[in-house]
Enzyme design. Sequence first.
Site, mmCIF file in Angstrom:
data_model
loop_
_atom_site.group_PDB
_atom_site.id
_atom_site.type_symbol
_atom_site.label_atom_id
_atom_site.label_comp_id
_atom_site.label_asym_id
_atom_site.label_seq_id
_atom_site.Cartn_x
_atom_site.Cartn_y
_atom_site.Cartn_z
ATOM 1 N N LYS A 122 0.549 -1.347 -0.233
ATOM 2 C CA LYS A 122 0.429 0.409 -0.117
ATOM 3 C C LYS A 122 0.427 1.203 -0.057
ATOM 4 O O LYS A 122 1.253 1.517 1.080
ATOM 5 C CB LYS A 122 -0.627 0.010 1.549
ATOM 6 N N CYS A 417 32.785 23.544 24.471
ATOM 7 C CA CYS A 417 33.974 24.262 24.885
ATOM 8 C C CYS A 417 33.858 25.350 24.722
ATOM 9 O O CYS A 417 34.716 26.046 25.201
ATOM 10 C CB CYS A 417 35.196 23.595 23.827
ATOM 11 N N CYS A 432 30.900 25.364 15.253
ATOM 12 C CA CYS A 432 31.538 25.543 16.450
ATOM 13 C C CYS A 432 33.444 25.840 16.047
ATOM 14 O O CYS A 432 33.499 25.430 14.691
ATOM 15 C CB CYS A 432 31.421 24.885 17.781
HETATM 16 S S1 IVH Z 1 -6.511 -0.533 -4.866
HETATM 17 C C1 IVH Z 1 -10.635 -1.047 -5.594
HETATM 18 N N1 IVH Z 1 -3.980 -0.772 -4.348
HETATM 19 O O1 IVH Z 1 -4.999 3.036 -1.130
HETATM 20 C C2 IVH Z 1 -9.304 -0.711 -5.024
HETATM 21 N N2 IVH Z 1 -5.182 0.905 -4.580
HETATM 22 O O2 IVH Z 1 -7.762 3.570 -0.528
HETATM 23 C C3 IVH Z 1 -8.524 0.971 -5.140
HETATM 24 N N3 IVH Z 1 -2.663 2.847 -2.536
HETATM 25 O O3 IVH Z 1 -5.542 6.019 -2.535
HETATM 26 C C4 IVH Z 1 -7.450 0.601 -5.233
HETATM 27 N N4 IVH Z 1 -1.334 1.184 -2.419
HETATM 28 O O4 IVH Z 1 -4.198 4.880 -4.101
HETATM 29 C C5 IVH Z 1 -4.460 -0.242 -4.649
HETATM 30 N N5 IVH Z 1 -1.578 -1.694 -4.538
HETATM 31 C C6 IVH Z 1 -2.825 -0.799 -4.353
HETATM 32 C C7 IVH Z 1 -2.746 0.279 -3.944
HETATM 33 C C8 IVH Z 1 -3.690 1.231 -3.406
HETATM 34 C C9 IVH Z 1 -1.883 2.300 -2.281
HETATM 35 C C10 IVH Z 1 -4.536 3.002 -2.862
HETATM 36 C C11 IVH Z 1 -5.178 4.248 -3.428
HETATM 37 C C12 IVH Z 1 -6.104 5.103 -2.926
HETATM 38 C C13 IVH Z 1 -6.030 4.124 -1.430
HETATM 39 C C14 IVH Z 1 -7.533 3.516 -1.736
#
Ligand code: IVH
Length: 680
Positions: A122, A417, A432
């Site tokens: 994520k 110092c 310093c």
């Molecule tokens: S899938 C239907 N995959 O998380 C699902 N989102 O709450 C759509 N995000 O701001 C999102 N990494 O940008 C997906 N590997 C990932 C992700 C991801 C980060 C973020 C996305 C959005 C939030 C979704």
Amino acid sequence: MTASSAADRIAELRAEIDRHNYRYYVLDDPEVPDAEYDRLFRDLQALEHQYPELLDAASPTQRVGGKALDRFAPVRHRVPMLSIRTETDIGPGGARAFDAQVRRELGLGEADPPVEYAGELKFDGLAISLRYEGGRLVQAATRGDGETGEDVTQNARTIRAIPLRLRGAAPEVLEVRGEVYMSRADFERYNARQRAAGSPPLTNPRNGAAGSIRQLDPSVTATRPLSFFAYGVGEIKGWDAPATHAEMVRALVDWGLPVSRERALARGAEGLSAFHQAIAAKRDSLPFDIDGVVYKVNRLDWQRQLGFRTREPRWAVAHKYPAQEELTVVEAIEVQVGRTGAITPVARLKPVFVGGVTVTNATLHNADEIARKDVRVGDTVQVRRAGDVIPEVVGVVLERRPPDARPFAMPKTCPVCGSPIARPEGEAVARCAGGWQCRAQRKEAIRHFASRRALDIEGLGDKVIEQLVERERVRDPADLFSLDAAAVAELERMGAKSASKLIDALERAKSTSLARLLYALGIRGVGESTASTLAEHFGALDALMVAEPSRLQQIPDVGPVAAAAIQAFFSEPLNQKLIARLRAAGVVWSEAAQPRTADRSLAGKTVVLTGGLESLSRDEATARLRALGAKVAGSVSKKTDYVVAGRDAGSKLDKARELGVTVLDEAGLLSVLAGQALSR
Ligand code: IVH
């Protein structure tokens, strides 16, 4: 050149540059050095300049150029951009609950096999949708409220990881969904530059990414080092979707879109837990921030069957990690004195758990930063700790400022110092002026001198140095060699046995190499790699000591600043005396007239050593690789050519595999050292 052969050459150059971009951003395996890429780029620019009628918006030269906007136009998403449900139970229970729900909703029974999931990172940046028509990028939009976002096409075009043209046979319409982010190294580099210029730095990589993509002036966005990872699709026309998410992602890679390698298929709840744990273990060593992992049901027909609940899909869930930013209170602001006298203000914090550890101190960088953030003693602040980066105060929660909060004033004199603290015109850092007179600087200098990559004096730890300097037993590194076992044994927590061990270690450290000695002296701008280049070029210390800056600058890696610092160091009588005293104490280093061998088979190659070697020491391996012209680096990056993995090789080996860097075992290393050519 005729117009038609110019058109051919332009097409060829564009294709070649696109291919290099693909190798760099998608495969993480660049084929040519940056200089070669730049040359192709300039050739293309020149031709396009000469034949303006051949210009094309998808040309790699056309990334920046749009005018500043008054506002962003709204974009209605044809397929809404959803969010993901966040599971709060981050233990195996959370994975079990998600898997159980998926199985129930799909109507699977006990006898059915485990559900397969795609595990992803994520990313902690900003969601973006990229629309390609006929393989060309035509629109980029932020998520907005999920239904309507903002048109940030001009800004997205400045991000080099985002292809302007897709590779191969592209669908008629393809909307790519992904995340714009800023790597930690890019964030740190950008902020270091900003601070040095007295300009405001970015708060954190996430804000850096989000703020940069929402700049009305695309030329501002172009200065921000942004990256992109794809993780899904929106609208698609003219393509038969495959059966699984993993295959769909694979197609994105083939079209030239960067996808993180940190993805895996996981079977059932156990697989999900294992993925979560594996990523948690490497979170700190990832080059970018993540706030968790995402699990997606891999079969696309099942995704459709599961569908959505309000704005969240039932087929995906996010599993978070502990936050990398937390709030706490500044109990005091103190200053620290570094090896070169740099004064760094440090916030003493009420202990707070952030990024997986308890943090009690955080750097405030310098006086300008404190003033800009207006951090005061008593303030509640946001503290960030991500990766191996030292914890940092990113901002103040003004609503919580107590009436008696005290602003910080930079002390006029060094707290250690008493020498004046001065801040040279145009520099951000106050120093310093005490030099060797300052105990703090002395301690740091001696600590550096004794460190593993310098003279490697085993047993000379911080506590020992602290006492030796405080008791005025040791004033400079040369004094170390006149210590005797009896004097050392008097120190706290030092028995006769460890004292005699330290004396032995000092004795061993006396024979060293010129490169190590140069590094140990702690000359500003002379790191390990520059020290070894200097040693190689000059062969003998006396030759280096009298070298003019112009001569020094001919050496790779040595710029005007380092050249001036080297000359200043050796012109200083105290330093000349120090070197004479080191020699008198019996410190010797090999001064082979020219350690260069005729065989430069590894010239221009960067090698990283990791893990233990059986038949030679790591230092020996380093010296021999350098003698063949290789640069031996400490960390693995895209620029690394080979990683030598010995016994128990750890994260560097993982990184090498992740980046697709060639990995050699010890036997491979030995054959290279024996002069056998390597093929990549
Ligand atoms: S899938 C239907 N995959 O998380 C699902 N989102 O709450 C759509 N995000 O701001 C999102 N990494 O940008 C997906 N590997 C990932 C992700 C991801 C980060 C973020 C996305 C959005 C939030 C979704």
